[in-house]
Design a protein around this motif. Structure first.
Motif, PDB file in Angstrom:
ATOM      1  N   ARG A 173      10.517  17.903  -7.098  1.00 23.08           N
ATOM      2  CA  ARG A 173      11.258  16.789  -7.703  1.00 23.08           C
ATOM      3  C   ARG A 173      10.393  16.056  -8.727  1.00 23.08           C
ATOM      4  NH1 ARG A 173      12.601  16.319  -2.334  1.00 23.08           N
ATOM      5  NH2 ARG A 173      11.254  14.512  -2.014  1.00 23.08           N
ATOM      6  N   LEU A 174       9.120  15.863  -8.406  1.00 22.39           N
ATOM      7  CA  LEU A 174       8.225  15.181  -9.341  1.00 22.39           C
ATOM      8  C   LEU A 174       8.032  15.986 -10.630  1.00 22.39           C
ATOM      9  CD1 LEU A 174       5.446  13.909  -6.899  1.00 22.39           C
ATOM     10  CD2 LEU A 174       7.070  12.500  -8.187  1.00 22.39           C
TER      11      LEU A 174
ATOM     12  N   ARG B  45       9.956  18.168 -11.986  1.00 24.13           N
ATOM     13  CA  ARG B  45      11.169  18.235 -12.814  1.00 24.13           C
ATOM     14  C   ARG B  45      11.276  17.035 -13.744  1.00 24.13           C
ATOM     15  NH1 ARG B  45      15.369  20.111  -8.249  1.00 24.13           N
ATOM     16  NH2 ARG B  45      14.585  22.221  -8.044  1.00 24.13           N
ATOM     17  N   ARG B  46      10.636  15.941 -13.378  1.00 21.64           N
ATOM     18  CA  ARG B  46      10.692  14.727 -14.199  1.00 21.64           C
ATOM     19  C   ARG B  46       9.656  14.739 -15.324  1.00 21.64           C
ATOM     20  NH1 ARG B  46      13.529  10.344 -11.592  1.00 21.64           N
ATOM     21  NH2 ARG B  46      14.236  11.043  -9.551  1.00 21.64           N
ATOM     22  N   VAL B  47       8.664  15.623 -15.248  1.00 18.81           N
ATOM     23  CA  VAL B  47       7.636  15.706 -16.286  1.00 18.81           C
ATOM     24  C   VAL B  47       8.100  16.713 -17.337  1.00 18.81           C
ATOM     25  CG1 VAL B  47       5.233  16.319 -16.794  1.00 18.81           C
ATOM     26  CG2 VAL B  47       5.797  15.164 -14.645  1.00 18.81           C
TER      27      VAL B  47
END
Length: 162
Positions: free
Chosen positions: A124-125, A127-129
């Protein structure tokens, strides 16, 4: 033969010369790809030869135990290796940091990474970068190391070109 004996012998019966050679080549590639960077990181941090040797030894033994254990557990080749971008980052970030504090930071970071992996939050982390940001960060870290190669050619051309 009981179940325990068969399970204990399974790694021997599941292997062949080709799988052992393939595993050795994967290990050698993973190990040597960043070894020089790890030495440079130790030197940049001002570590003694004994400390660098101890550090490389601990990393090597840890990677070996994890690679062998995971490969036997999952019955598929698993290679645990250090991160080239991580090793490059160490070269620039370790100077000026006391050795004991660096070890503490590594332990804390390892606990956070394990937590992210166990909870599934890493995916999840990441995917945000944005991929372009991750690539730019890596390029920034590796640029100085890449330019060092050209400076090293002047001093030791045979070694660098080899």
């Amino acid at each position: 033969m009981n179940e325990i004996s068969r399970t204990a012998l399974r790694p021997l019966t599941d292997s062949s010369p080709s799988t052992v050679v393939a595993g050795f080549i994967a290990m050698l590639t993973g190990y040597t790809s960043s070894l020089v960077l790890m030495f440079q990181a130790g030197q940049a941090a001002g570590l003694s030869t004994a400390q660098i040797s101890s550090w490389i030894w601990a990393l090597s033994i840890g990677m070996a135990i994890c690679s062998i254990g995971l490969s036997l557990r999952y019955r598929t080749p698993v290679v645990v290796a250090w991160s080239t971008p991580g090793a490059a980052l160490l070269i620039t970030s370790l100077p000026g940091v006391p050795y004991a504090e660096a070890i503490g930071a590594f332990i804390f970071a390892s606990a956070l990474i394990a937590l992210c992996g166990l909870t599934g939050s890493f995916d999840r982390l990441m995917r945000r970068v944005p991929a372009s940001l991750a690539a730019a960060l890596l390029a920034g870290v590796l640029f100085n190391i890449g330019s060092e190669i050209f400076r090293a050619v002047e001093v030791q051309p045979v070694l660098v070109l080899g």
